[in-house]
Write a protein that holds these residues in place. Sequence first.
Motif, PDB file in Angstrom:
ATOM      1  N   TYR A 137       0.880  -1.368   0.188  1.00 37.64           N
ATOM      2  CA  TYR A 137       0.079   0.010  -0.037  1.00 37.64           C
ATOM      3  C   TYR A 137       0.877   1.425  -0.039  1.00 37.64           C
ATOM      4  CZ  TYR A 137      -3.640   3.237   1.327  1.00 37.64           C
ATOM      5  OH  TYR A 137      -4.640   4.387   1.608  1.00 37.64           O
ATOM      6  N   ASN A 138       2.049   1.173   0.745  1.00 35.37           N
ATOM      7  CA  ASN A 138       2.644   2.556   0.825  1.00 35.37           C
ATOM      8  C   ASN A 138       3.994   2.649  -0.155  1.00 35.37           C
ATOM      9  OD1 ASN A 138       1.362   3.680   2.855  1.00 35.37           O
ATOM     10  ND2 ASN A 138       2.336   2.204   4.428  1.00 35.37           N
ATOM     11  N   LEU A 139       4.010   1.796  -1.261  1.00 35.28           N
ATOM     12  CA  LEU A 139       4.899   1.848  -2.237  1.00 35.28           C
ATOM     13  C   LEU A 139       5.263   3.101  -2.608  1.00 35.28           C
ATOM     14  CD1 LEU A 139       5.459  -1.562  -4.425  1.00 35.28           C
ATOM     15  CD2 LEU A 139       6.620  -0.819  -2.219  1.00 35.28           C
ATOM     16  N   ARG A 140       4.268   3.903  -2.870  1.00 29.89           N
ATOM     17  CA  ARG A 140       3.959   5.153  -3.515  1.00 29.89           C
ATOM     18  C   ARG A 140       4.663   6.045  -3.050  1.00 29.89           C
ATOM     19  NH1 ARG A 140      -1.037   7.636  -1.558  1.00 29.89           N
ATOM     20  NH2 ARG A 140      -1.980   6.137  -0.051  1.00 29.89           N
ATOM     21  N   LYS A 141       4.931   5.929  -1.582  1.00 26.13           N
ATOM     22  CA  LYS A 141       5.623   7.130  -0.683  1.00 26.13           C
ATOM     23  C   LYS A 141       7.111   6.757  -1.002  1.00 26.13           C
ATOM     24  CE  LYS A 141       2.240   6.973   2.996  1.00 26.13           C
ATOM     25  NZ  LYS A 141       1.834   6.654   4.445  1.00 26.13           N
ATOM     26  N   LEU A 142       7.918   5.808  -1.716  1.00 24.17           N
ATOM     27  CA  LEU A 142       9.088   5.717  -1.856  1.00 24.17           C
ATOM     28  C   LEU A 142       9.607   6.689  -2.652  1.00 24.17           C
ATOM     29  CD1 LEU A 142       9.562   1.907  -2.255  1.00 24.17           C
ATOM     30  CD2 LEU A 142      10.145   3.038  -0.328  1.00 24.17           C
ATOM     31  N   GLN A 143      11.049   6.989  -2.636  1.00 29.48           N
ATOM     32  CA  GLN A 143      11.649   8.264  -3.278  1.00 29.48           C
ATOM     33  C   GLN A 143      12.926   7.508  -3.725  1.00 29.48           C
ATOM     34  OE1 GLN A 143      11.774  11.215  -0.205  1.00 29.48           O
ATOM     35  NE2 GLN A 143       9.922  12.135  -0.966  1.00 29.48           N
ATOM     36  N   ALA A 144      13.533   8.322  -4.490  1.00 23.50           N
ATOM     37  CA  ALA A 144      14.642   7.785  -5.201  1.00 23.50           C
ATOM     38  C   ALA A 144      15.694   7.864  -4.093  1.00 23.50           C
ATOM     39  CB  ALA A 144      15.178   8.712  -6.435  1.00 23.50           C
ATOM     40  N   GLY A 145      16.584   6.878  -3.816  1.00 26.44           N
ATOM     41  CA  GLY A 145      17.728   7.169  -2.775  1.00 26.44           C
ATOM     42  C   GLY A 145      17.260   5.970  -1.950  1.00 26.44           C
ATOM     43  N   ASP A 146      15.915   5.829  -1.684  1.00 25.65           N
ATOM     44  CA  ASP A 146      15.669   4.751  -0.589  1.00 25.65           C
ATOM     45  C   ASP A 146      16.130   3.533  -0.966  1.00 25.65           C
ATOM     46  OD1 ASP A 146      14.059   6.505   0.954  1.00 25.65           O
ATOM     47  OD2 ASP A 146      12.195   6.119  -0.004  1.00 25.65           O
ATOM     48  N   HIS A 147      16.276   2.467   0.081  1.00 23.43           N
ATOM     49  CA  HIS A 147      16.911   1.316  -0.050  1.00 23.43           C
ATOM     50  C   HIS A 147      15.876  -0.021   0.162  1.00 23.43           C
ATOM     51  CE1 HIS A 147      20.948   3.182   0.900  1.00 23.43           C
ATOM     52  NE2 HIS A 147      20.725   3.410  -0.217  1.00 23.43           N
ATOM     53  N   ILE A 148      16.221  -0.656  -0.528  1.00 26.03           N
ATOM     54  CA  ILE A 148      15.325  -2.244  -0.552  1.00 26.03           C
ATOM     55  C   ILE A 148      16.361  -3.157  -0.145  1.00 26.03           C
ATOM     56  CG2 ILE A 148      13.922  -3.928  -1.801  1.00 26.03           C
ATOM     57  CD1 ILE A 148      13.162  -1.288  -3.501  1.00 26.03           C
ATOM     58  N   LYS A 149      16.077  -4.021   1.006  1.00 27.85           N
ATOM     59  CA  LYS A 149      16.892  -5.213   1.242  1.00 27.85           C
ATOM     60  C   LYS A 149      16.238  -6.359   1.006  1.00 27.85           C
ATOM     61  CE  LYS A 149      19.583  -4.829   5.108  1.00 27.85           C
ATOM     62  NZ  LYS A 149      19.960  -4.709   6.295  1.00 27.85           N
TER      63      LYS A 149
END
Length: 225
Positions: A137-149
Amino acid sequence: MKNTLMKWLLIGLVLSGCNHVTQSPPAQPMPVQEIAQPQEVEPEQMAIVYGPAVPPKKRMVPAAPLSNGLNPKRIEIPSIDLHAVVEPVGVLANGQMDVPKAFDHVGILSPWTKPGMKGNAVMAGHFDHYTGPAIFYNLRKLQAGDHIKILEETGKHLTFEVKRVVSYKNNEAPIEEIFGTSDKAHLNLITCAGKFNKKKQEHARRLVVFSELVQEENVQLEKAQ
């Protein structure tokens, strides 16, 4: 195998799950889809890019693809407090990528590119359900530079850096860019976006998070041959 799956994906939509209900609705379902999309977004726009670029919290540099990717068991996205189990999913008979039945799990397309390998690894998850928000639901809040592990059972993990977050009309998502070949190691996350069409039982758009494998400076990873 990949060529066959690619043909199916080009025929179908980017993913299912947005219009497939896996449980019976309550007597008075909560219409979470009415507040799912930011008010300023116009549904007729072809592609919507979310969020400004922000400086990464750690100094990360692009990493070369690995000879062997991970078999992911968990995904973590600290900036949106997301922690979820990852399970393999396939392609449905109609050409759509499947998603997990559980609304709090994330599915990775398999057999396909593994996270860390050259190409596009693809994960999908539900946006919402009848009782409220689901795992993506909150994927749209991600911004360039955020990290995914992405983590294996062994504890080994890889980090991907978000490059951009874009939503597309259902029939205009760039299938080749999402699922196709690449010289870099990409991870793309997919979910629903836009208004919910009760008649069609689907959301109007598909949201894609594009990310690339990175590493901290001076950290050496096993490179692909």
